[in-house]
Write an enzyme that holds these catalytic residues in place. Sequence first.
Site, PDB file in Angstrom:
ATOM      1  CE1 TYR A 113      -4.147  -2.152   4.882  1.00  0.00           C
ATOM      2  CE2 TYR A 113      -3.231   0.026   4.434  1.00  0.00           C
ATOM      3  CZ  TYR A 113      -3.739  -1.177   3.985  1.00  0.00           C
ATOM      4  OH  TYR A 113      -3.846  -1.410   2.628  1.00  0.00           O
TER       5      TYR A 113
ATOM      6  CB  SER B 249      -0.874  -0.007   1.258  1.00  0.00           C
ATOM      7  OG  SER B 249      -1.513   1.231   1.470  1.00  0.00           O
TER       8      SER B 249
END
Length: 251
Positions: free
Chosen positions: A152, A139
Site C-alpha cells: 500500500y 495517504s
Amino acid sequence: MTSLTGKVAIITGAARGMGEAEARLFAERGAKVVLTDILEDEGRAAAAKIGDAALFVRHDVSSAEDWARVVAAAVEAFGGVDVLVNNAGLLRHAALMDETAENLDKILKVNLFGAFHGIQAVVPAMRERGGGSIVNISSLAGLQGIPRHAAYGASKWAVRGLTKTAALELGEDGIRVNSVHPGAVDTAMLGRTVERGRGGFPAVPLRRVGEPEDIGELVVFLASDASSWMTGTEFVIDGGSMSGIVPPMKG
C-alpha cells in the site's frame, strides 16, 4: 462556502466513504458529478440520493477502456470534464516478508494504474475546457513509512510521484494536479469501529479520527478556482499525526 458551480467532476470510488462524501459535497456546491465504482448497488444509491446532478457509472479504474467510457459518459451527460478525483483505492495489511507479488500487483493496478489511466483519460477533455483540476488521494503512507504497509505504501508513494510529474507537464494547459494525504478516516477501509468525538483517538493531536467530510472539504477547495495557483503540492490532512510525538491526554 467554496463554489463549484458550472464544473463537472468525475470521482472514483464514490459508492461509499470519502468518495461518497466528496460527491455529495461537490453537488451541494453546484457541480455535476459522475460517481464511479465497482460497487454498483451502493454507487447507484449514492447517485440517486444526490439527484439529477449525479450520474453513476460502473468502473474498474485499472482498465483504460473503462476510463474512456467514463469520460465519454461525463461529456455526454454534462458537457465536459473539469475535475477528476482519483479516490478509489485498495488497502491490505501485511508484513513485508509475508507480502506477495500477486497482492502488490492488485494494489498497484487500482491505486497507481487507476490514477495513471485516469489522468491520461481526462486530459483531452480538460484541454477542451481550457484547464481543470486533478486531485489524487494518496495517504500518510505516501509520506512516511508505516509497518505492515509495504504494498500500500509503495503505491501511495508512487501516486505522490505521479502527481509531481503530471503537475509539471500539464501546467501549461491550465490543469492543476495535487495530492491529498489523509490520516485515519472513519470509513470501511479503516477496518475497525472507532470511538467518535474528541478524546476518542488519543494517538492523534486533535484527539479524534477524521470524518469523510473533513477530506471532502479539502478536495472541494482543490477542485475550485479558490486554489487556482496551487499545483504539484501534497496536502496533509491528519489531525496533526505527522507533527511528532503526541503528548499524554490531560487529567
